[in-house]
Structures are given as structure tokens and as C-alpha cells.
Design a protein around this motif. Structure first.
Motif, PDB file in Angstrom:
ATOM      1  N   GLU A 187      34.021  41.429  52.063  1.00 24.22           N
ATOM      2  CA  GLU A 187      33.597  40.539  53.134  1.00 24.22           C
ATOM      3  C   GLU A 187      32.629  41.274  54.051  1.00 24.22           C
ATOM      4  OE1 GLU A 187      35.619  37.287  56.123  1.00 24.22           O
ATOM      5  OE2 GLU A 187      36.837  38.960  55.439  1.00 24.22           O
ATOM      6  N   TYR A 188      31.523  40.603  54.367  1.00 23.53           N
ATOM      7  CA  TYR A 188      30.473  41.163  55.209  1.00 23.53           C
ATOM      8  C   TYR A 188      30.238  40.229  56.382  1.00 23.53           C
ATOM      9  CZ  TYR A 188      29.522  44.092  51.156  1.00 23.53           C
ATOM     10  OH  TYR A 188      29.639  44.973  50.121  1.00 23.53           O
ATOM     11  N   GLY A 189      29.603  40.752  57.423  1.00 25.04           N
ATOM     12  CA  GLY A 189      29.271  39.936  58.579  1.00 25.04           C
ATOM     13  C   GLY A 189      27.840  40.179  59.008  1.00 25.04           C
ATOM     14  N   ILE A 190      27.249  39.148  59.606  1.00 24.59           N
ATOM     15  CA  ILE A 190      25.881  39.234  60.108  1.00 24.59           C
ATOM     16  C   ILE A 190      25.842  38.547  61.466  1.00 24.59           C
ATOM     17  CG2 ILE A 190      24.995  37.136  59.038  1.00 24.59           C
ATOM     18  CD1 ILE A 190      22.618  38.931  58.159  1.00 24.59           C
ATOM     19  N   ASP A 191      25.099  39.113  62.391  1.00 23.42           N
ATOM     20  CA  ASP A 191      25.002  38.596  63.752  1.00 23.42           C
ATOM     21  C   ASP A 191      24.601  37.120  63.726  1.00 23.42           C
ATOM     22  OD1 ASP A 191      24.432  38.011  66.426  1.00 23.42           O
ATOM     23  OD2 ASP A 191      23.270  39.826  66.750  1.00 23.42           O
ATOM     24  N   ILE A 192      25.385  36.284  64.357  1.00 24.87           N
ATOM     25  CA  ILE A 192      25.139  34.843  64.350  1.00 24.87           C
ATOM     26  C   ILE A 192      23.812  34.491  65.011  1.00 24.87           C
ATOM     27  CG2 ILE A 192      26.310  34.294  66.520  1.00 24.87           C
ATOM     28  CD1 ILE A 192      27.481  31.826  65.044  1.00 24.87           C
ATOM     29  N   MET A 193      23.323  35.350  65.893  1.00 25.15           N
ATOM     30  CA  MET A 193      22.095  35.052  66.623  1.00 25.15           C
ATOM     31  C   MET A 193      20.844  35.093  65.735  1.00 25.15           C
ATOM     32  SD  MET A 193      23.289  34.195  69.453  1.00 25.15           S
ATOM     33  CE  MET A 193      21.791  33.962  70.373  1.00 25.15           C
ATOM     34  N   VAL A 194      20.917  35.700  64.568  1.00 25.24           N
ATOM     35  CA  VAL A 194      19.761  35.734  63.666  1.00 25.24           C
ATOM     36  C   VAL A 194      19.842  34.654  62.592  1.00 25.24           C
ATOM     37  CG1 VAL A 194      19.342  38.195  64.054  1.00 25.24           C
ATOM     38  CG2 VAL A 194      20.724  37.465  62.095  1.00 25.24           C
ATOM     39  N   VAL A 195      20.980  33.976  62.488  1.00 24.55           N
ATOM     40  CA  VAL A 195      21.170  32.941  61.459  1.00 24.55           C
ATOM     41  C   VAL A 195      20.544  31.637  61.931  1.00 24.55           C
ATOM     42  CG1 VAL A 195      22.863  31.612  60.142  1.00 24.55           C
ATOM     43  CG2 VAL A 195      23.267  34.037  60.614  1.00 24.55           C
ATOM     44  N   ARG A 196      19.686  31.067  61.089  1.00 25.53           N
ATOM     45  CA  ARG A 196      19.025  29.799  61.409  1.00 25.53           C
ATOM     46  C   ARG A 196      19.677  28.625  60.697  1.00 25.53           C
ATOM     47  NH1 ARG A 196      18.437  31.822  65.280  1.00 25.53           N
ATOM     48  NH2 ARG A 196      16.705  33.103  65.892  1.00 25.53           N
ATOM     49  N   GLU A 197      20.086  28.812  59.466  1.00 23.86           N
ATOM     50  CA  GLU A 197      20.804  27.757  58.739  1.00 23.86           C
ATOM     51  C   GLU A 197      21.435  28.330  57.491  1.00 23.86           C
ATOM     52  OE1 GLU A 197      18.356  24.729  56.233  1.00 23.86           O
ATOM     53  OE2 GLU A 197      17.045  25.331  57.884  1.00 23.86           O
ATOM     54  N   ILE A 198      22.299  27.511  56.891  1.00 26.97           N
ATOM     55  CA  ILE A 198      22.996  27.883  55.663  1.00 26.97           C
ATOM     56  C   ILE A 198      22.730  26.777  54.655  1.00 26.97           C
ATOM     57  CG2 ILE A 198      25.248  28.318  54.626  1.00 26.97           C
ATOM     58  CD1 ILE A 198      26.128  29.212  57.512  1.00 26.97           C
ATOM     59  N   LYS A 199      22.251  27.162  53.469  1.00 28.32           N
ATOM     60  CA  LYS A 199      21.895  26.196  52.433  1.00 28.32           C
ATOM     61  C   LYS A 199      22.633  26.512  51.140  1.00 28.32           C
ATOM     62  CE  LYS A 199      17.588  25.521  51.460  1.00 28.32           C
ATOM     63  NZ  LYS A 199      17.689  24.103  51.333  1.00 28.32           N
ATOM     64  N   GLY A 200      22.825  25.488  50.347  1.00 27.28           N
ATOM     65  CA  GLY A 200      23.304  25.710  48.995  1.00 27.28           C
ATOM     66  C   GLY A 200      22.190  26.327  48.158  1.00 27.28           C
ATOM     67  N   TRP A 201      22.552  26.991  47.066  1.00 24.31           N
ATOM     68  CA  TRP A 201      21.565  27.625  46.197  1.00 24.31           C
ATOM     69  C   TRP A 201      20.656  26.574  45.578  1.00 24.31           C
ATOM     70  CZ3 TRP A 201      18.881  31.654  44.926  1.00 24.31           C
ATOM     71  CH2 TRP A 201      18.222  31.680  43.702  1.00 24.31           C
ATOM     72  N   ALA A 202      19.366  26.872  45.548  1.00 20.96           N
ATOM     73  CA  ALA A 202      18.374  26.058  44.849  1.00 20.96           C
ATOM     74  C   ALA A 202      17.438  27.029  44.140  1.00 20.96           C
ATOM     75  CB  ALA A 202      17.603  25.187  45.835  1.00 20.96           C
ATOM     76  N   ALA A 203      16.864  26.579  43.049  1.00 20.92           N
ATOM     77  CA  ALA A 203      15.964  27.440  42.281  1.00 20.92           C
ATOM     78  C   ALA A 203      14.810  27.932  43.154  1.00 20.92           C
ATOM     79  CB  ALA A 203      15.419  26.685  41.078  1.00 20.92           C
ATOM     80  N   THR A 204      14.340  29.140  42.864  1.00 21.19           N
ATOM     81  CA  THR A 204      13.239  29.742  43.601  1.00 21.19           C
ATOM     82  C   THR A 204      12.007  29.833  42.708  1.00 21.19           C
ATOM     83  OG1 THR A 204      13.894  31.958  42.927  1.00 21.19           O
ATOM     84  CG2 THR A 204      14.800  31.153  45.010  1.00 21.19           C
TER      85      THR A 204
END
Length: 181
Positions: free
Chosen positions: A37-54
Motif C-alpha cells: 500500500e502506497y500513499g500520495i499527497d491528496i493536494m496533487v491528485v486531480r482525478e481518478i479514472k479507470g484504465w483505458a488504452a493509451t
């Protein structure tokens, strides 16, 4: 995941208020890579998306999965598992991309799942033990013990900062910028 896009507030955190949890606490979105389990500062998160092809980029490093068009912004997607030397992720519809504002850049991190939002007193963040890694390979900011689990905090500056410059936590809650030797 119920939809391709998931707002941060839908993780059940609408009721959290910084004043209610303490002026000095920091919030982190937690996510998993395998069993860790990892954590990242919430202040840098803009959104969370499901995986889509790149769209693949020729000659990109293995940890760069390609780019996506996010409402007119071209966003590079980084496979965090590969970046940490844990092998390439074989993405499924269950994988998640966390979109971040890393300085002036917008980037995406491919992770297994998003877990939780945690509030942490900066004094509870412990330094990552010195393991003899070169400065440019230090992607971790600290460790937090929460109940019976350990959350490893990821350093955005370590992942995406300018070469030779890292932001390091002083473990009194302050963040300082230092030049690498």
C-alpha cells in the motif's frame, strides 16, 4: 469500480474537514501495487479514472505506458509498478489511473486499486531507511504505520522532479528542496 471516472469526494471524504481532523494533519490517497500500500499527497491528485488504452510513444522508457487525451490535455501515463522495478503491469478494467498535477505537468499513474484517504499527523511520518540507493532513484517520501498496516508515501518530486533536485521531508512536517550531490 462503478464508472470510468471517480471523483475524490466519492471515496467518502466529503465529511472530512481539515479543522475537524486537526490543522497540522496531511491527507493522502492510498493505492495498491500488488500487496503493498502506497500513499500520495491528496493536494496533487486531480482525478481518478479507470484504465483505458493509451497511445504508445516510440522509444519511451518501459515505465511510460503512452499518452491519453484528457479533455484536450495530452497526459503521459506512467506504470508505477514498472517505475519501482516490480515488472510491467498487465492492465485490466480493474486497474486505475490517478491523474496528478506534478508541478506544471499533468501526469497519470497506473496503479492496481485506490484504497482510501488517510489523515496523518506529519510527526507520524517516519523516514525511509537508507538502503544505499542513488539520490535519483529515491521515489519514496516516508513511511506511516496505521493500525496493522504500513503505508509507503511516494515522492512526486522524486518521480517527476528536475534531475539533480529533490524535495525531501524534514520529519518535523516541513518540506525542503535540496540539490543532489
Amino acid at each position: 469500480m462503478q464508472s470510468d471516472n471517480q471523483s475524490i469526494s466519492s471515496l467518502g471524504q466529503d465529511s472530512l474537514d481539515r479543522a475537524a481532523i486537526g490543522e497540522n494533519s496531511e491527507q493522502f490517497i492510498t493505492f495498491t501495487l500488488g500487496e503493498e500500500e502506497y500513499g500520495i499527497d491528496i493536494m496533487v491528485v486531480r482525478e481518478i479514472k479507470g484504465w483505458a488504452a493509451t497511445t504508445m510513444i516510440p522509444n519511451a522508457p518501459a515505465h511510460v505506458r503512452g499518452v491519453i487525451n484528457l479533455r484536450g490535455v495530452i497526459v503521459p501515463i506512467f506504470d508505477l509498478r514498472a517505475r519501482f522495478g516490480l515488472g510491467l503491469t498487465v492492465p485490466t478494467s480493474m486497474h486505475v489511473v490517478i491523474i496528478l498535477a506534478a508541478g506544471s505537468k499533468t501526469v497519470g499513474l497506473l496503479v492496481d486499486t485506490v484504497s482510501d484517504i488517510i489523515s496523518v499527523n506529519p510527526k507520524a511520518i517516519r523516514p525511509v531507511p537508507d538502503m544505499g540507493m542513488p539520490m535519483e532513484d529515491q521515489f519514496l517520501e516516508g513511511l506511516v504505520a496505521i493500525e496493522n498496516r504500513m503505508v509507503t508515501l511516494v515522492s512526486i518530486a522524486g518521480l517527476f522532479g528536475k534531475p539533480g533536485e529533490l524535495t525531501k521531508r524534514s520529519f518535523a512536517g516541513d518540506v525542503t528542496t535540496t540539490k543532489a550531490a
